[in-house]
Design a protein around this motif. Structure first.
Motif, PDB file in Angstrom:
ATOM      1  N   ILE A 235       0.846  -1.194   0.000  1.00 30.20           N
ATOM      2  CA  ILE A 235       0.000   0.000   0.000  1.00 30.20           C
ATOM      3  C   ILE A 235       0.882   1.244   0.000  1.00 30.20           C
ATOM      4  N   SER A 236       0.427   2.267  -0.688  1.00 23.33           N
ATOM      5  CA  SER A 236       1.129   3.552  -0.720  1.00 23.33           C
ATOM      6  C   SER A 236       0.326   4.579   0.074  1.00 23.33           C
ATOM      7  N   MET A 237       1.032   5.512   0.704  1.00 19.81           N
ATOM      8  CA  MET A 237       0.356   6.502   1.544  1.00 19.81           C
ATOM      9  C   MET A 237       0.914   7.902   1.334  1.00 19.81           C
ATOM     10  N   GLY A 238       0.057   8.878   1.619  1.00 19.28           N
ATOM     11  CA  GLY A 238       0.460  10.277   1.619  1.00 19.28           C
ATOM     12  C   GLY A 238      -0.002  10.939   2.892  1.00 19.28           C
ATOM     13  N   VAL A 239       0.864  11.708   3.511  1.00 16.93           N
ATOM     14  CA  VAL A 239       0.571  12.354   4.795  1.00 16.93           C
ATOM     15  C   VAL A 239       0.612  13.873   4.623  1.00 16.93           C
ATOM     16  N   CYS A 240      -0.397  14.532   5.168  1.00 10.76           N
ATOM     17  CA  CYS A 240      -0.397  15.999   5.156  1.00 10.76           C
ATOM     18  C   CYS A 240      -0.958  16.497   6.481  1.00 10.76           C
ATOM     19  N   MET A 241      -0.229  17.381   7.123  1.00 13.53           N
ATOM     20  CA  MET A 241      -0.713  17.995   8.354  1.00 13.53           C
ATOM     21  C   MET A 241      -1.778  19.032   8.020  1.00 13.53           C
ATOM     22  N   ALA A 242      -2.795  19.126   8.863  1.00 14.33           N
ATOM     23  CA  ALA A 242      -3.879  20.078   8.616  1.00 14.33           C
ATOM     24  C   ALA A 242      -3.372  21.515   8.601  1.00 14.33           C
ATOM     25  N   SER A 243      -2.285  21.773   9.322  1.00 16.22           N
ATOM     26  CA  SER A 243      -1.725  23.125   9.371  1.00 16.22           C
ATOM     27  C   SER A 243      -1.094  23.553   8.054  1.00 16.22           C
ATOM     28  N   GLU A 244      -0.920  22.607   7.113  1.00 20.22           N
ATOM     29  CA  GLU A 244      -0.321  22.921   5.819  1.00 20.22           C
ATOM     30  C   GLU A 244      -1.365  23.265   4.766  1.00 20.22           C
ATOM     31  N   ALA A 245      -2.634  23.267   5.165  1.00 20.55           N
ATOM     32  CA  ALA A 245      -3.705  23.558   4.208  1.00 20.55           C
ATOM     33  C   ALA A 245      -4.646  24.610   4.781  1.00 20.55           C
ATOM     34  N   ASN A 246      -5.387  25.244   3.902  1.00 22.24           N
ATOM     35  CA  ASN A 246      -6.321  26.287   4.314  1.00 22.24           C
ATOM     36  C   ASN A 246      -7.725  25.770   4.559  1.00 22.24           C
ATOM     37  N   GLY A 247      -7.965  24.511   4.266  1.00 26.06           N
ATOM     38  CA  GLY A 247      -9.290  23.944   4.456  1.00 26.06           C
ATOM     39  C   GLY A 247      -9.305  22.485   4.081  1.00 26.06           C
ATOM     40  N   ALA A 248     -10.475  21.845   4.238  1.00 26.94           N
ATOM     41  CA  ALA A 248     -10.600  20.408   4.013  1.00 26.94           C
ATOM     42  C   ALA A 248     -10.275  20.006   2.577  1.00 26.94           C
ATOM     43  N   ASP A 249     -10.744  20.794   1.612  1.00 22.89           N
ATOM     44  CA  ASP A 249     -10.508  20.449   0.205  1.00 22.89           C
ATOM     45  C   ASP A 249      -9.020  20.485  -0.126  1.00 22.89           C
ATOM     46  N   GLU A 250      -8.335  21.521   0.352  1.00 24.31           N
ATOM     47  CA  GLU A 250      -6.912  21.647   0.076  1.00 24.31           C
ATOM     48  C   GLU A 250      -6.125  20.560   0.808  1.00 24.31           C
ATOM     49  N   LEU A 251      -6.539  20.245   2.022  1.00 21.56           N
ATOM     50  CA  LEU A 251      -5.880  19.178   2.783  1.00 21.56           C
ATOM     51  C   LEU A 251      -5.974  17.852   2.035  1.00 21.56           C
ATOM     52  N   TYR A 252      -7.157  17.558   1.509  1.00 20.13           N
ATOM     53  CA  TYR A 252      -7.365  16.316   0.773  1.00 20.13           C
ATOM     54  C   TYR A 252      -6.491  16.284  -0.483  1.00 20.13           C
ATOM     55  N   ALA A 253      -6.488  17.375  -1.213  1.00 17.87           N
ATOM     56  CA  ALA A 253      -5.706  17.428  -2.451  1.00 17.87           C
ATOM     57  C   ALA A 253      -4.212  17.280  -2.171  1.00 17.87           C
ATOM     58  N   GLN A 254      -3.729  17.884  -1.086  1.00 18.57           N
ATOM     59  CA  GLN A 254      -2.306  17.829  -0.787  1.00 18.57           C
ATOM     60  C   GLN A 254      -1.886  16.452  -0.277  1.00 18.57           C
ATOM     61  N   ALA A 255      -2.729  15.816   0.506  1.00 16.89           N
ATOM     62  CA  ALA A 255      -2.433  14.448   0.933  1.00 16.89           C
ATOM     63  C   ALA A 255      -2.441  13.516  -0.275  1.00 16.89           C
ATOM     64  N   ASP A 256      -3.327  13.817  -1.231  1.00 16.84           N
ATOM     65  CA  ASP A 256      -3.394  13.005  -2.448  1.00 16.84           C
ATOM     66  C   ASP A 256      -2.138  13.195  -3.300  1.00 16.84           C
TER      67      ASP A 256
END
Length: 355
Positions: free
Chosen positions: A300-321
């Motif tokens: 399995i492959s994974m991507g991690v993004c801290m919530a503090s690195e995004a301005n909202g839920a949509d951006e957080l999802y896109a950045q983790a992706d």
């Protein structure tokens, strides 16, 4: 927009392509829309891709939802909840009607008492008239008591029906938020959970999103069939469920996709949990002992993004992706942090600590 060919190892940033396509069409950037356009652009479902291509130049959310309901069962499971709520509202209205009826009957009885009391105040009433008044009072009292009993019985019945509807509503809500294959939360539940991350900007600092995708899962389905693929998804979901901490939320957000939301953890701690789960899956034997078939190795492959690195839920999802697909490009079976990607810098959430 043209449906894309299924991806292999080409270093294409699919997340950016999806976001660009959605912006071009003016589509709202919510996770369920992102899922539809992701499937369309990867070409994994040709029929879905053609439906997306056929959308108008500025499609409405209703048009997008229609596609979601057609291809993703979890997009319409909430209808069960809505139906139960309608029944519940009807039961409550029936109870309110019974109470209004009882109030009107009591008010009418009270009026009779007042009028009779006024009449009895005159001393010129004959014995015959007194008997008639007593008879009318007795009839009114009996009628009021009988009506009260009827209302009490009806309320008792309605209360039982109300409890039954409430029980069904809770059952439907759980069903609507649960993936039927793995019995862990589904995309609908995840959408609600990720939206809560930014409810309070003060709590964003130590929250994170981990997106995970089973490597080369299409090959597993093509080679061994969907029942085997489903069983592997169930096994991996169980690994996630039993490996996460109490302050983590895990959901199956797509066919072979999972998402974890963590809180109260640093980026290093979040990365370590993701890495531990990745190793557990890599080391798990995916076999059919009766048939003597080894389906592995499954990774399995994974991507991690801290919530503090995004301005909202949509951006957080896109950045983790983006981090997830960086893991794919680098050879799969990896965990990548968004913070390590080029041009990704942390947001200064400390500016909001006084909110």
């Amino acid at each position: 927009m043209q449906p894309a060919k299924p991806q292999t190892d080409q270093p294409t940033d699919i997340a950016s392509s999806v976001v660009a396509a959605m912006r071009q069409l003016g589509v709202m950037g919510i996770p369920q829309n992102y899922e539809i356009f992701y499937e369309a652009l990867t070409g994994s479902n040709p029929a879905l891709s053609m439906d997306v291509v056929s959308l108008s130049a500025r499609p409405s959310q209703a048009e997008i939802d229609a596609i979601g309901q057609k291809y993703f069962a979890h997009h319409h499971q909430h209808n069960l909840v809505d139906q139960a709520r309608e029944v519940l509202a009807k039961e409550l209205e029936d109870i309110a009607g019974l109470l209004r009826s009882e109030r009107n009957h009591i008010e009418k009885y009270g009026k009779i008492l007042d009028e009779t009391s006024s009449g009895l105040g005159t001393r010129s009433m004959s014995q015959e008239l007194l008997q008639k008044v007593a008879g009318a009072m007795s009839a009114a009292t009996t009628s009021t008591i009988d009506h009260g009993r009827q209302v009490a019985n009806a309320l008792s019945d309605k209360s039982a029906e109300l409890e039954s509807v409430k029980s069904k509503l809770e059952e439907y809500k759980k069903l609507a938020d649960t993936d039927p294959l793995t019995q862990i939360p589904n995309r609908r539940a995840f959408d609600k959970e990720i939206a809560r991350i930014y409810d309070s900007k003060k709590d964003v600092m130590f929250k994170a999103l981990i997106l995970a995708d089973i490597d080369r899962f299409k090959n597993i389905n093509d080679r061994y069939g969907h029942p085997v693929g489903d069983r592997i998804i169930q096994m991996i979901a169980e690994i996630f469920r039993t490996s996460i901490l109490k302050n983590m939320f895990v959901a199956r957000t797509g066919g072979e996709e999972f998402a974890l939301i963590a809180e109260g953890l640093s980026e290093d701690a979040t990365f370590e949990i993701a890495e531990r789960i990745r190793l557990l899956i890599e080391q798990t034997a995916f076999t059919n002992t009766q048939a003597g078939v080894d389906y592995g190795p499954v990774t399995i492959s994974m991507g991690v993004c801290m919530a503090s690195e995004a301005n909202g839920a949509d951006e957080l999802y896109a950045q983790a992706d983006r981090a997830l697909y960086r893991s794919k490009v680098l050879g799969r079976n990896k965990v990548t942090r968004f913070s390590t990607l080029p041009s990704s810098g942390p947001k200064n959430w400390l500016l909001y600590k006084k909110d």
